[in-house]
Design an enzyme around this catalytic site. Structure first.
Site, PDB file in Angstrom:
ATOM      1  N   GLY A  13      42.851  -8.383  42.614  1.00 23.84           N
ATOM      2  CA  GLY A  13      42.509  -7.282  41.737  1.00 23.84           C
ATOM      3  C   GLY A  13      41.027  -7.224  41.494  1.00 23.84           C
ATOM      4  O   GLY A  13      40.232  -7.906  42.149  1.00 23.84           O
ATOM      5  N   ASP A  73      47.960  -2.107  29.001  1.00 25.68           N
ATOM      6  CA  ASP A  73      48.218  -1.662  30.371  1.00 25.68           C
ATOM      7  C   ASP A  73      49.690  -1.832  30.718  1.00 25.68           C
ATOM      8  O   ASP A  73      50.038  -2.405  31.755  1.00 25.68           O
ATOM      9  CB  ASP A  73      47.339  -2.425  31.359  1.00 25.68           C
ATOM     10  CG  ASP A  73      47.262  -1.728  32.722  1.00 25.68           C
ATOM     11  OD1 ASP A  73      47.536  -0.506  32.777  1.00 25.68           O
ATOM     12  OD2 ASP A  73      46.946  -2.391  33.726  1.00 25.68           O
TER      13      ASP A  73
END
Length: 892
Positions: free
Chosen positions: A89, A202
């Site tokens: 990521g 998130d």
């Protein structure tokens, strides 16, 4: 082009992209119809979308290189050996890893800060700090952490094998109930994070995995925010962070403050997707700036609306309309203050929907609350109550005679035939081989009411009320509530809001909800019915008096006894102005006033209104006998509280016998009578006789209300005190601990009954020799009374007396004397110097004064107390025993 026009184009364009190419023309013809400009705009957009641009060409395979891992397989990091790179990521790399030592076999996910993400070091440490707070089955656990040889931090997490939440639901073709159950697990995990002062920020399907066992695991707290201001330096600003726009709340998109309401919004999007099969706002194919504008400006449609237009929707639209649409809409409100206050509140609303209870998201919707009341278990009970059926019919005859209308007389005939036919069921000459119980006859009658009278709604509504109230008389509150709910639904459809028949239906339903401890629902019904009783019609004024009385009952159950008395006083004033008011009506209200005084700690004041109620009733009048039983029980309870056991116990024993004879051995009213008698026996010093009576009351409460009801806690409190009195300390502490737990769940810790249970438990601990536990309990009870705002409650003095005894037992005589002086003064002012509690406080205080070297003060107190006992009437054995226990100390 104005904003509305552009939004229309955006939506149709997105919908067109979802259509198969072969069907797209027909779709556009249908959507645009005669709007040529709209069709032209869409054709141009679709043409541009289909035409390859300079960035749309394919990239040659040679130009694509796989992510380069900074760690090779087999590398050891701390106690872990790297297997392979499984993800990468913006901040870190995630590897599959196993334990490098031979201690045990364990697989894990190791997250390592990337070299080029050195600027994210603070965020990486923040994630590790957040995860260290968590130990929850729904959140992937933190196993280890450290720093590599090159100085990069790493975190080792539980390895979760599973699918994303949405993929799992779709691949397993889960039903609505199964999807909501999984969503409930997600809510539990997020709620746990919030309780630990963390906002995830998130929440999306990829961060919520479901393993092979069907258990949810919440992942990736990389952009989570600590909301504990003490946990991070004030200079650390972690509010702005990357997120997934489709699941982001408006405040995230605008860069505004992020709170727990942000996660509620994301959960709303997630729930929408689980139910409708797609997200609330379709953004696929739109440029990023248009996506942001769409999410900020548009209001999400109802989930059922999208589901109805989507042939592949996982859940049928009809199942989403109403409750679930309202729940999702509340989550997706643009204003954070208008969403659910907590994630747990969202979960509770879903659970209410599954139980067919009213959901908070729809509060205020007309006639809604009345349609969604709970269906609970049925309780089998019986009794000789055929007379009540006749009384119900007689009431309807009286109504018909009073109105003198053809319609009312017709209805009276229908009711008469119904009752005659019901009695015919019990006639042996009609071929019935056995005599039926009252419960069996009421069951038959209720079934006929529910299926009959199709052409006479008025009669059906009337008889539903009669049947519901008969079940309440039988003690079957769940069945009563079910029928009363049906009656209310039909009354709201048939009558105007100020029609006495609708008002009475609301009132009876509210009474049932108070019994079920659904206080908010009851208040809503009572307030609505009260607002409908304006005017001078006698029918409405009588109903208004009943509503005022029921509001008093509601506030007393909420522990607001001063407010309850105010409602009762209003009811008394109104009743006195009505010509139809009877002595029994006023006696009931006076008994209520006395009961609320007693509950509020004004024990001595409670006797007067109860005596006045007794004076209004004639024992020879059969119509007043039921009220007499109630008043007699309340008076016995007050006399018991005043220590006048010789007068209280005969009254309470007579009530038990009367209720057992009339109602049978299983009725909840009998449980109340048994409990009051047992309390009097215990407080008179006969704990051994009280124990079996408490046990019978406890069994009846559990049978009729369920093991978690507050009435069960009331019986457990008395039973625990009696067990402690005979030295069965372990059983006493167990019973009182259970009572405390039930009160905490049903009434909350800041309720008089919860504080009383805490005092009882502390007294049991004191008797068992656990002085430290007892001191903590007594202090907790005093703190509770102070927070309740009832610090002068008499039970607060009981706690202070217990604290004084406990401190004396710890030889902390100065502190003990301070507590005892205060308790003694209040108890004497309320009950007199000869009362057992006043004498007990005096005896312990005498002991403290002797130990403090003040024998003169001790003798003076002892003499005054001895004189009060000797001049008092009644049974003074316990008081004399208390004084005798310290008398020897004064002669030394």
């Amino acid at each position: 082009m104005n904003k509305e026009r552009w939004q229309q184009i955006e939506q149709v364009f997105a919908d067109a992209l979802d259509q198969p190419v072969a069907l797209r023309e027909a779709f556009l013809d249908r959507e645009c119809r005669d709007d040529a400009l709209l069709r032209q705009e869409l054709d141009e957009l679709l043409s541009a979308h289909e035409t390859p641009g300079v960035l749309d060409g394919s990239i040659t395979p040679q130009a694509v290189s796989p992510p380069i891992a900074s760690l090779s397989p087999g590398t050891t990091v701390g106690h872990w050996r790297i297997d392979s790179l499984i993800g990468r990521g913006g901040m870190g790399e995630v590897y599959s890893a196993r334990r490098a030592d031979a201690a045990f076999e364990q697989r894990a996910a190791l997250k390592l800060l990337r070299y080029e993400a050195a600027g994210q070091l603070d965020r990486f440490h923040a994630e590790r700090q957040i995860l260290a707070r968590f130990e929850h089955p729904g959140i992937a656990r933190l196993l280890d952490g450290g720093t590599t040889a090159d100085g990069r931090p790493f975190t080792v997490m539980e390895y979760v094998e599973g699918n994303s939440l949405t993929d799992y639901c779709n691949e397993h073709h889960l039903s609505l109930r199964e999807r909501l159950a999984l969503f409930g697990q997600v809510c539990d995990a997020v709620s746990f994070a919030h309780r630990n002062l963390v906002v995830h920020r998130d929440l999306k399907p990829d961060n919520i995995l479901v393993d092979a066992t069907g258990s949810v695991k919440l992942l990736d707290f990389g952009i989570a925010k600590l909301i504990d201001v003490a946990a991070l330096p004030q200079s650390d600003d972690r509010t702005v962070a990357p997120f997934t726009p489709d699941y982001a709340a408006p405040e995230q998109l605008n860069g505004q403050s992020v709170t727990t309401a942000t996660d509620v919004y994301s959960l709303g999007v997630l729930l929408f997707e689980l139910l409708a099969g797609e997200r609330p706002l379709r953004t696929r194919g739109l440029p990023s700036n248009q996506v942001m504008a769409l999410l900020l400006d548009r209001t999400a449609p109802a989930a059922s609306k999208l589901a109805s237009s989507n042939a592949q929707a996982p859940i049928q639209a009809r199942l989403l309309r109403g409750d679930l649409d309202a729940i999702v809409a509340k989550c997706l409100r643009k204003e954070p203050a208008h969403r659910y206050e907590t994630v747990n509140g969202l979960k509770l609303d879903i659970e209410r929907h599954l139980r067919n209870e009213p959901v908070r998201a729809r509060s205020g919707a007309r006639a809604y609350v009345a349609r969604r009341f709970v269906r609970r278990h049925w309780f089998a009970t019986s009794g000789v109550l055929l007379l009540l059926v006749a009384m119900g019919a007689a009431a309807i005859y009286a109504e018909a005679a009073r109105r003198h209308t053809e319609q009312a007389l017709k209805r009276a005939d229908a009711v008469r035939n119904f009752v005659i036919d019901l009695f015919h069921q019990n006639d042996p000459d009609a071929g019935n081989a056995r005599t039926m119980t009252a419960r069996e006859l009421v069951d038959i009658g209720a079934r006929r009411v529910e299926t009959g009278f199709a052409d006479d709604a008025d009669t059906r509504i009337e008889l539903l009320g009669v049947s519901g109230n008969l079940y309440r008389s039988l003690g079957d509150y769940p069945r009563s509530g079910e029928l009363l709910k049906r009656r209310l639904e039909q009354a709201m459809q048939a009558y105007a809001p100020n029609d006495p028949r609708q008002v009475e239906a609301q009132l009876d339903m509210a009474t049932a909800e108070i019994a079920a401890e659904h206080y908010d629902i009851a208040e809503l019904l009572l307030r609505k019915s009260l607002a409908s009783t304006t005017g001078e019609r006698d029918e409405l004024r009588v109903l208004k008096a009943r509503i005022l009385r029921e509001l008093g009952s509601l506030e007393s159950e909420r522990d607001h006894n001063d407010l309850a008395i105010q409602w009762v006083d209003q009811a008394v004033a109104l009743r006195k102005s009505l010509q139809t008011t009877t002595n029994a009506d006023l006696a009931e209200l006076l008994a209520d006033r006395g009961r609320y005084m007693y509950r509020g700690g004004r024990v001595a004041d409670a006797e007067q209104p109860l005596r006045a109620a007794m004076a209004k009733l004639d024992p020879r009048n059969a119509g007043e006998s039921r009220v007499l039983v109630t008043v007699r029980e309340e008076l016995g309870t007050v006399l018991n509280g005043l220590g006048r056991f010789d007068a209280a116990i005969p009254l309470l024993r007579a009530n038990v016998d009367s209720n057992r004879l009339v109602l049978g051995d299983q009725h909840p009213t009998l449980a109340n009578s048994l409990h009051q008698l047992a309390s009097a026996l215990r407080q008179s010093g006969d704990e051994q006789a009280a124990i079996p009576v408490f046990q019978e009351a406890l069994a009846l409460y559990e049978r009729n209300y369920g093991e978690g009801h507050s009435y069960v806690a009331v019986a457990l409190t008395g039973l625990g005190q009696a067990l402690s009195g005979v030295g069965r300390h372990d059983e006493a502490v167990a019973a009182l601990g259970r009572a405390q737990s039930i009160y905490a769940k049903t009434l909350g810790p800041l309720h008089t009954y919860s504080a009383i249970a805490t005092i009882a438990l502390a007294n049991a601990q004191y008797a068992a020799g656990d002085l430290g536990g007892a001191e903590t309990g007594f202090r907790d009870a005093l703190a509770a009374f102070a927070k309740i705002g009832d610090g002068k409650h008499l039970y607060a003095e009981a706690a202070r007396l217990g604290l004084g005894k406990t401190l004396s037992g710890q030889r902390r005589f100065t502190e003990a004397a301070q507590a005892l002086v205060q308790a003694k003064a209040r108890l004497e002012s309320e009950f007199g110097a000869g009362d057992r509690r006043s004498v007990e406080a005096t005896a312990v205080l005498v002991h403290c004064l002797v130990e403090l070297g003040k024998p003169g003060e001790a003798r003076s107190l002892f003499s005054a107390s001895e004189k009060a006992v000797n001049t008092s009437s009644g049974d003074m054995r316990r008081q004399r025993a208390s004084l005798e226990s310290v008398k020897a100390e004064l002669t030394l």
